[in-house]
Design a protein around this motif. Structure first.
Motif, PDB file in Angstrom:
ATOM      1  N   VAL A  57       0.868  -1.172   0.000  1.00 32.21           N
ATOM      2  CA  VAL A  57       0.000   0.000   0.000  1.00 32.21           C
ATOM      3  C   VAL A  57       0.907   1.224   0.000  1.00 32.21           C
ATOM      4  O   VAL A  57       1.676   1.434   0.947  1.00 32.21           O
ATOM      5  CB  VAL A  57      -0.927   0.031   1.230  1.00 32.21           C
ATOM      6  N   THR A  58       0.844   2.008  -1.057  1.00 30.14           N
ATOM      7  CA  THR A  58       1.712   3.171  -1.155  1.00 30.14           C
ATOM      8  C   THR A  58       0.894   4.402  -1.515  1.00 30.14           C
ATOM      9  O   THR A  58      -0.327   4.363  -1.592  1.00 30.14           O
ATOM     10  CB  THR A  58       2.849   2.919  -2.171  1.00 30.14           C
ATOM     11  N   GLY A  59       1.587   5.498  -1.747  1.00 29.36           N
ATOM     12  CA  GLY A  59       0.950   6.784  -1.992  1.00 29.36           C
ATOM     13  C   GLY A  59       1.674   7.828  -1.179  1.00 29.36           C
ATOM     14  O   GLY A  59       2.584   7.516  -0.403  1.00 29.36           O
ATOM     15  N   LEU A  60       1.290   9.070  -1.325  1.00 29.71           N
ATOM     16  CA  LEU A  60       1.916  10.129  -0.547  1.00 29.71           C
ATOM     17  C   LEU A  60       1.628   9.959   0.938  1.00 29.71           C
ATOM     18  O   LEU A  60       0.597   9.383   1.310  1.00 29.71           O
ATOM     19  CB  LEU A  60       1.391  11.490  -1.013  1.00 29.71           C
ATOM     20  N   PRO A  61       2.506  10.450   1.795  1.00 27.85           N
ATOM     21  CA  PRO A  61       2.175  10.443   3.228  1.00 27.85           C
ATOM     22  C   PRO A  61       0.866  11.204   3.459  1.00 27.85           C
ATOM     23  O   PRO A  61       0.554  12.152   2.746  1.00 27.85           O
ATOM     24  CB  PRO A  61       3.359  11.186   3.863  1.00 27.85           C
ATOM     25  N   ARG A  62       0.109  10.759   4.441  1.00 28.56           N
ATOM     26  CA  ARG A  62      -1.139  11.409   4.835  1.00 28.56           C
ATOM     27  C   ARG A  62      -2.199  11.323   3.739  1.00 28.56           C
ATOM     28  O   ARG A  62      -3.080  12.182   3.636  1.00 28.56           O
ATOM     29  CB  ARG A  62      -0.905  12.888   5.207  1.00 28.56           C
ATOM     30  N   TRP A 122      -2.376   1.948  -4.554  1.00 33.79           N
ATOM     31  CA  TRP A 122      -1.861   3.324  -4.480  1.00 33.79           C
ATOM     32  C   TRP A 122      -2.992   4.226  -4.010  1.00 33.79           C
ATOM     33  O   TRP A 122      -4.042   4.286  -4.636  1.00 33.79           O
ATOM     34  CB  TRP A 122      -1.364   3.775  -5.850  1.00 33.79           C
ATOM     35  N   MET A 123      -2.783   4.932  -2.920  1.00 35.44           N
ATOM     36  CA  MET A 123      -3.786   5.856  -2.383  1.00 35.44           C
ATOM     37  C   MET A 123      -3.633   7.237  -2.996  1.00 35.44           C
ATOM     38  O   MET A 123      -2.519   7.741  -3.162  1.00 35.44           O
ATOM     39  CB  MET A 123      -3.656   5.959  -0.869  1.00 35.44           C
ATOM     40  N   ARG A 124      -4.778   7.863  -3.321  1.00 38.09           N
ATOM     41  CA  ARG A 124      -4.801   9.230  -3.834  1.00 38.09           C
ATOM     42  C   ARG A 124      -5.748  10.069  -2.990  1.00 38.09           C
ATOM     43  O   ARG A 124      -6.871   9.663  -2.691  1.00 38.09           O
ATOM     44  CB  ARG A 124      -5.288   9.250  -5.288  1.00 38.09           C
ATOM     45  N   ARG A 125      -5.289  11.245  -2.592  1.00 41.53           N
ATOM     46  CA  ARG A 125      -6.109  12.159  -1.809  1.00 41.53           C
ATOM     47  C   ARG A 125      -6.090  13.532  -2.475  1.00 41.53           C
ATOM     48  O   ARG A 125      -5.152  13.854  -3.218  1.00 41.53           O
ATOM     49  CB  ARG A 125      -5.545  12.265  -0.380  1.00 41.53           C
ATOM     50  N   ASN A 126      -7.107  14.338  -2.214  1.00 45.56           N
ATOM     51  CA  ASN A 126      -7.124  15.704  -2.715  1.00 45.56           C
ATOM     52  C   ASN A 126      -5.767  16.352  -2.448  1.00 45.56           C
ATOM     53  O   ASN A 126      -5.315  16.402  -1.310  1.00 45.56           O
ATOM     54  CB  ASN A 126      -8.231  16.488  -2.008  1.00 45.56           C
ATOM     55  N   PRO A 127      -5.074  16.842  -3.489  1.00 47.66           N
ATOM     56  CA  PRO A 127      -3.710  17.344  -3.304  1.00 47.66           C
ATOM     57  C   PRO A 127      -3.588  18.446  -2.258  1.00 47.66           C
ATOM     58  O   PRO A 127      -2.603  18.481  -1.505  1.00 47.66           O
ATOM     59  CB  PRO A 127      -3.335  17.859  -4.697  1.00 47.66           C
ATOM     60  N   LEU A 128      -4.555  19.335  -2.191  1.00 45.29           N
ATOM     61  CA  LEU A 128      -4.465  20.431  -1.228  1.00 45.29           C
ATOM     62  C   LEU A 128      -4.566  19.901   0.200  1.00 45.29           C
ATOM     63  O   LEU A 128      -3.803  20.310   1.088  1.00 45.29           O
ATOM     64  CB  LEU A 128      -5.564  21.461  -1.500  1.00 45.29           C
ATOM     65  N   ARG A 161      -2.845  -4.469 -12.322  1.00 44.04           N
ATOM     66  CA  ARG A 161      -2.057  -4.929 -11.165  1.00 44.04           C
ATOM     67  C   ARG A 161      -2.009  -3.858 -10.085  1.00 44.04           C
ATOM     68  O   ARG A 161      -1.790  -4.160  -8.915  1.00 44.04           O
ATOM     69  CB  ARG A 161      -0.624  -5.270 -11.590  1.00 44.04           C
ATOM     70  N   LEU A 162      -2.192  -2.596 -10.492  1.00 39.31           N
ATOM     71  CA  LEU A 162      -2.132  -1.479  -9.546  1.00 39.31           C
ATOM     72  C   LEU A 162      -3.532  -0.917  -9.351  1.00 39.31           C
ATOM     73  O   LEU A 162      -4.126  -0.370 -10.274  1.00 39.31           O
ATOM     74  CB  LEU A 162      -1.190  -0.396 -10.076  1.00 39.31           C
ATOM     75  N   LEU A 163      -4.060  -1.071  -8.142  1.00 35.72           N
ATOM     76  CA  LEU A 163      -5.375  -0.515  -7.810  1.00 35.72           C
ATOM     77  C   LEU A 163      -5.183   0.873  -7.207  1.00 35.72           C
ATOM     78  O   LEU A 163      -4.533   1.014  -6.169  1.00 35.72           O
ATOM     79  CB  LEU A 163      -6.103  -1.414  -6.811  1.00 35.72           C
ATOM     80  N   VAL A 164      -5.733   1.885  -7.859  1.00 35.95           N
ATOM     81  CA  VAL A 164      -5.657   3.252  -7.350  1.00 35.95           C
ATOM     82  C   VAL A 164      -6.946   3.539  -6.576  1.00 35.95           C
ATOM     83  O   VAL A 164      -8.046   3.410  -7.122  1.00 35.95           O
ATOM     84  CB  VAL A 164      -5.469   4.266  -8.490  1.00 35.95           C
ATOM     85  N   VAL A 165      -6.793   3.911  -5.317  1.00 32.58           N
ATOM     86  CA  VAL A 165      -7.941   4.116  -4.430  1.00 32.58           C
ATOM     87  C   VAL A 165      -8.058   5.595  -4.070  1.00 32.58           C
ATOM     88  O   VAL A 165      -7.173   6.151  -3.412  1.00 32.58           O
ATOM     89  CB  VAL A 165      -7.798   3.288  -3.133  1.00 32.58           C
ATOM     90  N   PRO A 166      -9.134   6.274  -4.485  1.00 32.88           N
ATOM     91  CA  PRO A 166      -9.333   7.676  -4.113  1.00 32.88           C
ATOM     92  C   PRO A 166      -9.806   7.772  -2.659  1.00 32.88           C
ATOM     93  O   PRO A 166     -10.817   7.166  -2.292  1.00 32.88           O
ATOM     94  CB  PRO A 166     -10.423   8.159  -5.075  1.00 32.88           C
ATOM     95  N   TYR A 167      -9.097   8.521  -1.862  1.00 31.98           N
ATOM     96  CA  TYR A 167      -9.426   8.624  -0.437  1.00 31.98           C
ATOM     97  C   TYR A 167     -10.860   9.113  -0.223  1.00 31.98           C
ATOM     98  O   TYR A 167     -11.594   8.569   0.613  1.00 31.98           O
ATOM     99  CB  TYR A 167      -8.433   9.584   0.238  1.00 31.98           C
ATOM    100  N   GLN A 168     -11.262  10.144  -0.977  1.00 32.46           N
ATOM    101  CA  GLN A 168     -12.604  10.690  -0.788  1.00 32.46           C
ATOM    102  C   GLN A 168     -13.674   9.642  -1.032  1.00 32.46           C
ATOM    103  O   GLN A 168     -14.642   9.528  -0.278  1.00 32.46           O
ATOM    104  CB  GLN A 168     -12.824  11.895  -1.713  1.00 32.46           C
ATOM    105  N   ASP A 211       2.658  -4.162   3.624  1.00 29.94           N
ATOM    106  CA  ASP A 211       3.858  -3.337   3.577  1.00 29.94           C
ATOM    107  C   ASP A 211       3.441  -1.941   3.136  1.00 29.94           C
ATOM    108  O   ASP A 211       3.101  -1.720   1.978  1.00 29.94           O
ATOM    109  CB  ASP A 211       4.888  -3.928   2.611  1.00 29.94           C
ATOM    110  N   LYS A 212       3.478  -1.001   4.072  1.00 26.82           N
ATOM    111  CA  LYS A 212       2.977   0.366   3.820  1.00 26.82           C
ATOM    112  C   LYS A 212       4.128   1.357   3.683  1.00 26.82           C
ATOM    113  O   LYS A 212       3.967   2.534   4.022  1.00 26.82           O
ATOM    114  CB  LYS A 212       2.031   0.781   4.949  1.00 26.82           C
TER     115      LYS A 212
END
Length: 484
Positions: free
Chosen positions: A253-258, A354-360, A405-412, A331-332
């Motif tokens: 599980v990856t993505g930007l911190p927070r 891969w986690m994605r969150r509103n950039p701001l 192979r890569l699941l992108v998960v939007p946080y919202q 593994d995070k």
């Protein structure tokens, strides 16, 4: 005078370290332990060496040898407790420190370590009690105040007055501890809705950290580009066919911190087939084996006699070292984006998320977080924008390269439609539905990231639009995020 029979092994160890030979290093340390070599203080150094290399079993054996050499001296036992915390063994650390005299390593430090360990285990009342004692014993101490700030609501807690009163004492600390104090003040002001004062406090802390740890944009750009280099012409798929062992145990599980990575980790770790998870940082050892993380580096490794199974075996061995051999593991590691080609090649059965969150929101959350290991790009809003755009490039590349192979998960979407997205996560990871994953707040486990408190609450939307009160302060990020 005859040479002690263990001295040649010390020389073997030095040679192995010089040429970065993991197997020879481990062998020499193992033999020295079996011979009960009288190495005294050096055993503590060997314990740290083994811990850094991910060899947790040998690290603890070396630490036990050090403790024994001191006659179970309390300070030596404290070193053992620290190793437990570094190994993610928080209950063992808490129990051991609790058994030591209250002045080990010093009165405030004793309470601080107990409080920090208790918090990672979700024991919030105990954590608060220990941390309050720590700041009473050492007024203004940044580390204790920052950890305490995550356990209380300053808007209603009288400890806010004590925090403010501790300012002069805090200013006598070194930059790192003073930065932690300012981050605690920022949390206090945020809880009271004081946006300008909140930003000012976090900015003071960030500037102190920035002075000590400058962000190198060029190095970051070079690292991102190298991470995407050499994976064309079906290299990953060709090498995946060479694997001989099952590599499905880890889930990345990856993505930007927070960005919600800890939430996803906690959801998945609530499943009966998942043993545990953490920010493991062991993929770096795979990179050391291959001498890089690009497709070119992997090709060279294979051409020189290495194999995909060599890569997988090292990673899975280090996973066993940390968690034992049963159950699947999350593994995070946050910067796994820079090693995704390495991971996809060596561990073809491992699910990738891969986690994605509103950039701001993500930018604000990074700016106001004290990262214990130091994240140089997080101290300046323009630098945050620069790093975010590099990660956007990496995500776009790996989405195109890895496909499903890569699941992108939007946080919202995860927090607004948790049932739907949790089901998608389970399918992606090959897990059956269980009630526990839909109520992860009930799962009792160690969480060692800045999200330790949040993930113990029911899934909620509190993390949406968190940057809204600070938009005027976030202009440097907003203006720079769309252009490199």
């Amino acid at each position: 005078m005859s040479v002690p029979n263990w001295m040649p092994l010390v020389e073997d160890l030095k040679k192995a370290l010089t040429v970065h030979n993991r197997a020879a290093t481990n062998s020499a340390v193992t033999k020295l332990l079996e011979m009960n070599a009288p190495l005294g203080e050096h055993w503590r150094q060997f314990a740290e060496l083994m811990r850094v290399s991910g060899e947790i079993t040998l690290a603890h054996r070396a630490m036990d040898a050090f403790v024994a050499s001191t006659g179970n001296n309390p300070n030596a036992l404290y070193s053992k407790a620290v190793l437990h915390t570094q190994s993610g063994q928080m209950q063992e650390a808490y129990n051991l420190i609790s058994s030591l005299p209250a002045n080990i390593p010093d009165p405030a430090g004793h309470q601080y370590v107990l409080g920090s360990a208790a918090m990672t285990m979700g024991m919030m009342d105990e954590a608060r009690e220990h941390l309050i004692k720590a700041v009473k014993l050492k007024p203004g101490w940044g580390p204790a105040w920052l950890t305490l700030a995550t356990t209380i609501n300053f808007a209603t807690d009288p400890l806010a007055r004590r925090l403010i009163a501790d300012r002069k004492a805090a200013e006598k600390q070194g930059p790192s501890d003073l930065a932690r104090y300012y981050f605690a003040v920022g949390k206090m002001n945020a809880s009271k809705g004081k946006a300008d004062a909140t930003f000012a406090a976090f900015q003071k802390g960030a500037r102190l950290l920035q002075f000590e740890n400058r962000y190198n944009r060029k190095n970051n750009e070079t690292g991102a580009q190298k991470a995407m280099a050499g994976f064309d012409n079906g290299l990953i798929e060709k090498l995946n066919k060479q694997k001989k062992r099952d590599t499905s145990r880890p889930i990345f599980v990856t993505g930007l911190p927070r960005s919600g990575t800890t939430l996803v980790e906690h959801i998945l770790a609530s499943h009966s087939q998942i043993a545990n998870g953490a920010e493991l940082n062991i993929i770096q050892h795979l990179g050391a084996l291959v001498k890089g993380n690009s497709g070119h580096d992997i090709n060279t490794f294979i051409e020189q006699g290495g194999s995909v199974d060599d890569m997988a075996s090292l990673y899975l061995h280090l996973l066993d070292e940390r968690f034992g051999t049963s159950g699947r593991i999350i593994d995070k590691t946050v910067d796994a984006s820079r090693a995704l080609g390495l991971i996809a090649t060596a561990l073809p059965d491992a699910p990738l998320i891969w986690m994605r969150r509103n950039p701001l929101d993500s930018a604000w959350s990074c700016f106001k977080t004290f990262f214990i290991h130091g994240v140089a790009w997080s101290y300046d809003l323009k630098d945050i924008a620069h790093h975010f755009m590099l990660e956007d490039q990496l995500l776009a590349y790996w989405q195109q390269r890895l496909g499903k192979r890569l699941l992108v998960v939007p946080y919202q979407e995860l927090v607004t439609s948790p049932q739907e997205w949790i089901k998608r996560l389970l399918v992606h990871c090959g897990l059956e539905e269980e009630p526990s994953v839909f109520n992860p707040q009930n799962t009792k486990r160690v969480v060692m990231t800045a999200s330790a408190l949040q993930v113990r609450k029911p899934i909620n939307q509190d993390g949406l639009n968190v940057a809204a009160p600070y938009v005027k302060h976030m202009q440097p990020f907003i203006e720079n995020y769309t252009r490199m």
